[in-house]
Design an enzyme around this catalytic site. Structure first.
Site, PDB file in Angstrom:
ATOM      1  N   ASP A  58      -2.463  -0.341   6.592  1.00 21.69           N
ATOM      2  CA  ASP A  58      -3.413  -0.769   5.572  1.00 21.69           C
ATOM      3  C   ASP A  58      -2.937  -2.049   4.884  1.00 21.69           C
ATOM      4  OD1 ASP A  58      -4.859   1.405   6.266  1.00 21.69           O
ATOM      5  OD2 ASP A  58      -4.702   2.464   4.354  1.00 21.69           O
ATOM      6  N   HIS A  97      -5.261   6.777   7.695  1.00 20.21           N
ATOM      7  CA  HIS A  97      -4.679   5.797   6.785  1.00 20.21           C
ATOM      8  C   HIS A  97      -3.162   5.771   6.988  1.00 20.21           C
ATOM      9  CE1 HIS A  97      -8.080   5.045   3.803  1.00 20.21           C
ATOM     10  NE2 HIS A  97      -8.584   5.885   4.694  1.00 20.21           N
ATOM     11  N   ASP A 132       0.856  -1.189   0.000  1.00 28.95           N
ATOM     12  CA  ASP A 132       0.000   0.000   0.000  1.00 28.95           C
ATOM     13  C   ASP A 132       0.892   1.239   0.000  1.00 28.95           C
ATOM     14  OD1 ASP A 132      -2.746   1.140   0.187  1.00 28.95           O
ATOM     15  OD2 ASP A 132      -1.923   2.027   2.007  1.00 28.95           O
ATOM     16  N   GLU A 181       0.835   5.766   0.460  1.00 28.69           N
ATOM     17  CA  GLU A 181       0.158   7.039   0.709  1.00 28.69           C
ATOM     18  C   GLU A 181       0.842   8.073  -0.182  1.00 28.69           C
ATOM     19  OE1 GLU A 181      -2.551   7.249   2.360  1.00 28.69           O
ATOM     20  OE2 GLU A 181      -2.466   5.275   3.321  1.00 28.69           O
ATOM     21  N   GLU A 185      -6.699  17.525   1.128  1.00 27.19           N
ATOM     22  CA  GLU A 185      -7.497  16.299   1.182  1.00 27.19           C
ATOM     23  C   GLU A 185      -6.625  15.087   1.521  1.00 27.19           C
ATOM     24  OE1 GLU A 185      -9.381  19.377  -1.236  1.00 27.19           O
ATOM     25  OE2 GLU A 185      -7.416  18.409  -1.374  1.00 27.19           O
TER      26      GLU A 185
END
Length: 234
Positions: free
Chosen positions: A157, A152, A7, A9, A52
């Site tokens: 994750d 997150h 995963d 980010e 965001e």
């Protein structure tokens, strides 16, 4: 084949607009067992995250500025991923970002480095058509606790996705089937036995064992989304 649950980010949604990877989390699985040989890195993206994205991962520019850039770790990442099946939720998103980062480092795409890329979002959509299939929903569907997931995080994750993937694929693996060829040897053919000459003891299960068996069958039913074969044949 090794499986790597992966995963990322990022600073935003589109590497073509200059967005960068800020965190990479990888969890290694071998023979359906978590090995603990994980890879977790933060990166200095040389830019701010969008408001965001920052609200999602909480990784500030100040914090990330203390870490290496992706290109400084690219060889290490490629060596870790090389030849593995890489399992990603919404793989198109993460692979696009990783390919952009590897390109900046003058290296091949992650698709070339990996042995295979598997998208668990596509798997979930095929298995649960018309339903929501984000990671939080899948954790709830498979009774995987994610209460500690406030923001997150790539490694967190990836760890949750590893549990989801193991649950989603449980029915594809027999309980008593050996993995063929794992040690580079062939299975030996079992000698035939004259069963009518054997005296076999009959062992009756205890009440706790029967209860545990029923609970296991309940879990199989929930994972498969239907009555398991054991109960159908009973």
């Amino acid at each position: 084949m090794r499986q790597i649950i992966l995963d990322t980010e990022t600073t935003g949604l589109d590497p073509d607009q200059g967005d960068r990877v800020v965190e990479l989390g990888c969890v290694e699985v071998v023979n359906r067992e978590l090995t603990g040989n994980n890879l977790h890195l933060y990166f200095n993206p040389d830019r701010d995250s969008s408001p965001e994205a920052l609200a999602v991962h909480g990784l500030t520019t100040e914090f990330l500025s203390r870490h290496n850039r992706f290109k400084d770790e690219a060889q290490r990442i490629a060596a870790y991923l090389e030849g593995a099946e890489i399992i990603i939720h919404n793989a198109a998103f993460d692979t696009k970002f990783l390919n952009a980062e590897f390109a900046r480092a003058g290296m091949p795409t992650v698709n070339s480095i990996a042995g295979l890329i598997t998208d668990t979002l596509a798997m979930a959509r095929e298995r649960f058509p018309g339903k929501r299939n984000n990671l939080d929903v899948l954790c709830e569907r498979f009774d995987i606790s994610n209460k500690h997931r406030i923001l997150h995080g790539a490694l967190l994750d990836a760890e949750l996705l590893a549990e989801v993937w193991l649950a989603m694929t449980r029915g594809q693996f027999g309980l008593l089937i050996e993995e063929a060829g794992e040690q580079g040897t062939q299975k030996k053919t079992a000698d035939r036995l004259a069963l009518d000459t054997l005296i076999l003891p009959v062992v009756r299960p205890s009440d706790p064992e029967l209860l545990a068996h029923q609970e296991y069958l309940d879990a199989l039913d929930k994972t498969a989304g239907k009555t398991c074969l054991w109960r159908e044949l009973a």
